[in-house]
Design a protein around this motif. Structure first.
Motif, PDB file in Angstrom:
ATOM      1  N   ALA A  67      -9.354  -3.309  -2.282  1.00 24.46           N
ATOM      2  CA  ALA A  67      -8.313  -2.559  -1.612  1.00 24.46           C
ATOM      3  C   ALA A  67      -7.232  -2.401  -2.821  1.00 24.46           C
ATOM      4  O   ALA A  67      -6.565  -1.237  -2.669  1.00 24.46           O
ATOM      5  CB  ALA A  67      -7.743  -3.684  -0.633  1.00 24.46           C
ATOM      6  N   PRO A  68      -7.071  -3.427  -3.586  1.00 23.15           N
ATOM      7  CA  PRO A  68      -5.678  -3.142  -4.756  1.00 23.15           C
ATOM      8  C   PRO A  68      -6.245  -2.007  -5.541  1.00 23.15           C
ATOM      9  O   PRO A  68      -5.460  -1.075  -6.078  1.00 23.15           O
ATOM     10  CB  PRO A  68      -5.842  -4.373  -5.462  1.00 23.15           C
ATOM     11  CG  PRO A  68      -6.449  -5.254  -4.653  1.00 23.15           C
ATOM     12  CD  PRO A  68      -7.363  -4.798  -3.545  1.00 23.15           C
ATOM     13  N   MET A  69      -7.637  -2.032  -5.983  1.00 21.77           N
ATOM     14  CA  MET A  69      -8.035  -0.828  -6.710  1.00 21.77           C
ATOM     15  C   MET A  69      -7.704   0.556  -6.348  1.00 21.77           C
ATOM     16  O   MET A  69      -7.379   1.633  -6.665  1.00 21.77           O
ATOM     17  CB  MET A  69      -9.438  -1.077  -6.844  1.00 21.77           C
ATOM     18  CG  MET A  69      -9.966   0.081  -8.113  1.00 21.77           C
ATOM     19  SD  MET A  69     -11.799   0.371  -8.058  1.00 21.77           S
ATOM     20  CE  MET A  69     -12.458  -1.101  -8.091  1.00 21.77           C
ATOM     21  N   LEU A  70      -7.887   0.813  -4.820  1.00 19.99           N
ATOM     22  CA  LEU A  70      -7.807   1.736  -3.884  1.00 19.99           C
ATOM     23  C   LEU A  70      -6.350   2.327  -3.779  1.00 19.99           C
ATOM     24  O   LEU A  70      -6.123   3.363  -4.085  1.00 19.99           O
ATOM     25  CB  LEU A  70      -8.466   1.861  -2.707  1.00 19.99           C
ATOM     26  CG  LEU A  70      -9.727   1.616  -2.591  1.00 19.99           C
ATOM     27  CD1 LEU A  70     -10.187   1.183  -0.971  1.00 19.99           C
ATOM     28  CD2 LEU A  70     -10.673   2.722  -2.980  1.00 19.99           C
ATOM     29  N   VAL A  71      -5.484   1.462  -4.101  1.00 19.21           N
ATOM     30  CA  VAL A  71      -4.123   1.682  -4.046  1.00 19.21           C
ATOM     31  C   VAL A  71      -3.550   2.324  -5.367  1.00 19.21           C
ATOM     32  O   VAL A  71      -3.103   3.245  -5.442  1.00 19.21           O
ATOM     33  CB  VAL A  71      -3.033   0.493  -3.942  1.00 19.21           C
ATOM     34  CG1 VAL A  71      -1.732   0.909  -4.056  1.00 19.21           C
ATOM     35  CG2 VAL A  71      -3.236  -0.066  -2.156  1.00 19.21           C
ATOM     36  N   VAL A 123     -17.426  -1.580  -6.893  1.00 20.49           N
ATOM     37  CA  VAL A 123     -17.704  -1.061  -8.376  1.00 20.49           C
ATOM     38  C   VAL A 123     -16.466  -1.128  -9.227  1.00 20.49           C
ATOM     39  O   VAL A 123     -15.389  -1.318  -8.394  1.00 20.49           O
ATOM     40  CB  VAL A 123     -18.177   0.335  -8.063  1.00 20.49           C
ATOM     41  CG1 VAL A 123     -19.572   0.624  -7.557  1.00 20.49           C
ATOM     42  CG2 VAL A 123     -17.133   1.393  -7.472  1.00 20.49           C
ATOM     43  N   SER A 124     -16.611  -0.912 -10.485  1.00 18.86           N
ATOM     44  CA  SER A 124     -15.258  -0.997 -11.090  1.00 18.86           C
ATOM     45  C   SER A 124     -14.630   0.344 -11.022  1.00 18.86           C
ATOM     46  O   SER A 124     -15.074   1.290 -10.394  1.00 18.86           O
ATOM     47  CB  SER A 124     -15.660  -1.102 -12.660  1.00 18.86           C
ATOM     48  OG  SER A 124     -16.230   0.278 -13.030  1.00 18.86           O
ATOM     49  N   LYS A 125     -13.266   0.180 -11.415  1.00 23.87           N
ATOM     50  CA  LYS A 125     -12.365   1.438 -11.197  1.00 23.87           C
ATOM     51  C   LYS A 125     -12.771   2.551 -11.987  1.00 23.87           C
ATOM     52  O   LYS A 125     -12.882   3.855 -11.523  1.00 23.87           O
ATOM     53  CB  LYS A 125     -10.854   1.021 -11.576  1.00 23.87           C
ATOM     54  CG  LYS A 125     -10.053   2.174 -11.501  1.00 23.87           C
ATOM     55  CD  LYS A 125      -8.492   1.606 -11.917  1.00 23.87           C
ATOM     56  CE  LYS A 125      -7.491   2.867 -11.700  1.00 23.87           C
ATOM     57  NZ  LYS A 125      -6.532   2.720 -12.188  1.00 23.87           N
ATOM     58  N   MET A 177       0.734  -1.229   0.154  1.00 23.55           N
ATOM     59  CA  MET A 177       0.002   0.080  -0.026  1.00 23.55           C
ATOM     60  C   MET A 177       0.849   1.237   0.079  1.00 23.55           C
ATOM     61  O   MET A 177       1.996   1.366   0.720  1.00 23.55           O
ATOM     62  CB  MET A 177      -1.030   0.104   1.226  1.00 23.55           C
ATOM     63  CG  MET A 177      -2.199   0.540   0.951  1.00 23.55           C
ATOM     64  SD  MET A 177      -3.376   0.876   2.174  1.00 23.55           S
ATOM     65  CE  MET A 177      -3.344  -0.724   3.329  1.00 23.55           C
ATOM     66  N   ASN A 178       0.564   2.396  -0.690  1.00 22.95           N
ATOM     67  CA  ASN A 178       1.237   3.415  -0.768  1.00 22.95           C
ATOM     68  C   ASN A 178       0.995   4.173   0.369  1.00 22.95           C
ATOM     69  O   ASN A 178      -0.245   4.864   0.488  1.00 22.95           O
ATOM     70  CB  ASN A 178       0.823   4.163  -2.092  1.00 22.95           C
ATOM     71  CG  ASN A 178       1.754   5.601  -2.214  1.00 22.95           C
ATOM     72  OD1 ASN A 178       1.893   6.103  -1.431  1.00 22.95           O
ATOM     73  ND2 ASN A 178       1.772   5.967  -3.347  1.00 22.95           N
ATOM     74  N   ALA A 179       1.614   4.300   1.456  1.00 23.16           N
ATOM     75  CA  ALA A 179       1.162   4.831   2.833  1.00 23.16           C
ATOM     76  C   ALA A 179       1.224   6.513   2.611  1.00 23.16           C
ATOM     77  O   ALA A 179       0.499   7.040   3.443  1.00 23.16           O
ATOM     78  CB  ALA A 179       2.539   4.716   3.659  1.00 23.16           C
ATOM     79  N   GLU A 180       1.749   7.061   1.400  1.00 23.52           N
ATOM     80  CA  GLU A 180       1.624   8.499   1.413  1.00 23.52           C
ATOM     81  C   GLU A 180       0.378   9.066   1.092  1.00 23.52           C
ATOM     82  O   GLU A 180      -0.204   9.908   1.547  1.00 23.52           O
ATOM     83  CB  GLU A 180       2.750   8.898   0.265  1.00 23.52           C
ATOM     84  CG  GLU A 180       2.701  10.422   0.186  1.00 23.52           C
ATOM     85  CD  GLU A 180       3.679  10.898  -0.998  1.00 23.52           C
ATOM     86  OE1 GLU A 180       3.361  11.993  -1.520  1.00 23.52           O
ATOM     87  OE2 GLU A 180       4.377   9.869  -1.413  1.00 23.52           O
ATOM     88  N   HIS A 181      -0.402   8.062   0.503  1.00 26.55           N
ATOM     89  CA  HIS A 181      -1.974   8.453  -0.153  1.00 26.55           C
ATOM     90  C   HIS A 181      -2.874   7.658   0.396  1.00 26.55           C
ATOM     91  O   HIS A 181      -4.048   7.827   0.393  1.00 26.55           O
ATOM     92  CB  HIS A 181      -1.897   8.592  -1.657  1.00 26.55           C
ATOM     93  CG  HIS A 181      -0.852   9.650  -2.159  1.00 26.55           C
ATOM     94  ND1 HIS A 181      -1.076  10.992  -2.145  1.00 26.55           N
ATOM     95  CD2 HIS A 181      -0.035   9.506  -3.009  1.00 26.55           C
ATOM     96  CE1 HIS A 181      -0.138  11.455  -2.473  1.00 26.55           C
ATOM     97  NE2 HIS A 181       0.676  10.805  -3.287  1.00 26.55           N
ATOM     98  N   VAL A 182      -2.566   6.370   0.853  1.00 29.58           N
ATOM     99  CA  VAL A 182      -3.560   5.426   1.484  1.00 29.58           C
ATOM    100  C   VAL A 182      -3.248   5.263   3.083  1.00 29.58           C
ATOM    101  O   VAL A 182      -2.134   4.720   3.215  1.00 29.58           O
ATOM    102  CB  VAL A 182      -3.420   4.308   0.884  1.00 29.58           C
ATOM    103  CG1 VAL A 182      -4.685   3.448   1.605  1.00 29.58           C
ATOM    104  CG2 VAL A 182      -3.888   4.379  -0.422  1.00 29.58           C
TER     105      VAL A 182
END
Length: 109
Positions: A41-45, A96-98, A1-6
Protein backbone atom coordinates in the motif's frame (compact mmCIF):
# COMPACT_ATOMS: atom_id res chain seq x y z
CA UNK A 1 -3.30 8.20 0.76
CA UNK A 2 -3.32 10.72 -2.07
CA UNK A 3 -7.02 10.64 -2.93
CA UNK A 4 -6.40 12.41 -6.22
CA UNK A 5 -4.43 9.52 -7.73
CA UNK A 6 -5.29 6.53 -5.50
CA UNK A 7 -8.95 5.63 -5.22
CA UNK A 8 -11.22 2.70 -4.43
CA UNK A 9 -13.20 1.00 -7.19
CA UNK A 10 -15.88 -1.70 -6.95
CA UNK A 11 -17.69 -4.21 -9.17
CA UNK A 12 -20.32 -1.50 -9.69
CA UNK A 13 -17.98 1.37 -10.60
CA UNK A 14 -15.12 -0.54 -12.31
CA UNK A 15 -16.25 0.08 -15.91
CA UNK A 16 -16.54 3.83 -15.36
CA UNK A 17 -13.51 4.20 -13.04
CA UNK A 18 -11.07 2.00 -14.96
CA UNK A 19 -12.21 0.87 -18.39
CA UNK A 20 -13.50 4.29 -19.44
CA UNK A 21 -10.72 6.29 -17.79
CA UNK A 22 -8.96 8.75 -20.12
CA UNK A 23 -5.64 7.89 -18.46
CA UNK A 24 -4.04 4.52 -17.65
CA UNK A 25 -5.13 2.93 -14.36
CA UNK A 26 -3.12 0.44 -12.30
CA UNK A 27 -5.62 -1.68 -10.36
CA UNK A 28 -4.45 -3.27 -7.12
CA UNK A 29 -6.59 -6.38 -6.49
CA UNK A 30 -6.13 -6.86 -2.74
CA UNK A 31 -7.64 -8.52 0.32
CA UNK A 32 -8.02 -7.25 3.88
CA UNK A 33 -6.50 -10.54 5.14
CA UNK A 34 -3.45 -10.16 2.87
CA UNK A 35 -0.18 -9.17 4.59
CA UNK A 36 1.73 -8.52 1.34
CA UNK A 37 -1.15 -6.28 0.18
CA UNK A 38 -0.72 -4.12 3.28
CA UNK A 39 3.04 -3.96 2.68
CA UNK A 40 2.40 -2.84 -0.91
CA UNK A 41 0.00 0.00 0.00
CA UNK A 42 2.62 2.69 0.85
CA UNK A 43 4.52 1.90 -2.37
CA UNK A 44 1.34 2.43 -4.39
CA UNK A 45 0.89 5.87 -2.82
CA UNK A 46 4.51 6.70 -3.78
CA UNK A 47 3.88 5.49 -7.34
CA UNK A 48 0.67 7.54 -7.52
CA UNK A 49 2.69 10.62 -6.60
CA UNK A 50 5.54 9.71 -8.99
CA UNK A 51 3.14 9.19 -11.90
CA UNK A 52 0.63 11.89 -10.94
CA UNK A 53 -1.13 13.22 -14.02
CA UNK A 54 0.04 10.27 -16.17
CA UNK A 55 -1.62 7.36 -14.39
CA UNK A 56 -4.11 6.64 -11.61
CA UNK A 57 -4.08 3.80 -9.10
CA UNK A 58 -7.27 2.03 -8.09
CA UNK A 59 -7.72 -0.44 -5.25
CA UNK A 60 -10.30 -3.22 -5.57
CA UNK A 61 -10.96 -5.41 -2.53
CA UNK A 62 -11.47 -8.87 -4.03
CA UNK A 63 -13.66 -10.44 -1.33
CA UNK A 64 -16.25 -7.66 -1.61
CA UNK A 65 -15.93 -7.41 -5.42
CA UNK A 66 -15.60 -10.98 -6.70
CA UNK A 67 -17.17 -10.31 -10.11
CA UNK A 68 -14.38 -8.06 -11.38
CA UNK A 69 -11.62 -10.21 -9.86
CA UNK A 70 -13.11 -13.30 -11.53
CA UNK A 71 -13.53 -11.51 -14.86
CA UNK A 72 -9.78 -10.78 -14.98
CA UNK A 73 -8.63 -14.15 -13.64
CA UNK A 74 -7.30 -12.82 -10.36
CA UNK A 75 -6.53 -15.88 -8.23
CA UNK A 76 -4.20 -14.42 -5.63
CA UNK A 77 -3.59 -11.16 -3.85
CA UNK A 78 -1.92 -8.90 -4.45
CA UNK A 79 -2.36 -8.82 -8.20
CA UNK A 80 -1.86 -5.58 -10.10
CA UNK A 81 -3.26 -5.09 -13.58
CA UNK A 82 -2.50 -2.02 -15.68
CA UNK A 83 -5.34 -0.91 -17.94
CA UNK A 84 -4.97 1.60 -20.77
CA UNK A 85 -7.87 2.48 -23.05
CA UNK A 86 -9.94 -0.22 -21.37
CA UNK A 87 -7.45 -2.95 -22.29
CA UNK A 88 -5.08 -4.95 -20.07
CA UNK A 89 -1.51 -3.81 -20.74
CA UNK A 90 0.37 -5.68 -18.01
CA UNK A 91 -0.21 -7.96 -15.03
CA UNK A 92 2.04 -8.32 -11.97
CA UNK A 93 1.29 -10.85 -9.26
CA UNK A 94 2.69 -10.88 -5.75
CA UNK A 95 4.68 -8.43 -3.68
CA UNK A 96 7.40 -6.88 -5.85
CA UNK A 97 9.89 -4.07 -5.38
CA UNK A 98 9.07 -0.53 -6.45
CA UNK A 99 11.70 -0.75 -9.19
CA UNK A 100 10.17 -3.96 -10.60
CA UNK A 101 6.71 -2.40 -10.65
CA UNK A 102 8.08 0.82 -12.19
CA UNK A 103 9.58 -1.23 -15.07
CA UNK A 104 6.19 -2.88 -15.72
CA UNK A 105 4.42 0.50 -15.66
CA UNK A 106 6.99 2.26 -17.85
CA UNK A 107 6.88 -0.52 -20.44
CA UNK A 108 3.09 -0.24 -20.67
CA UNK A 109 2.80 3.56 -20.67
Amino acid sequence: MNAEHVFTTTDTTFATDVLQSPMPVLVDFWGEWCGPCKALAPMLVQLANDYGGRMKIAKLEIDHNPKTALAYGVRSAPTMILFKGGQVQATQMGLVSKSQLTKVIDAAL
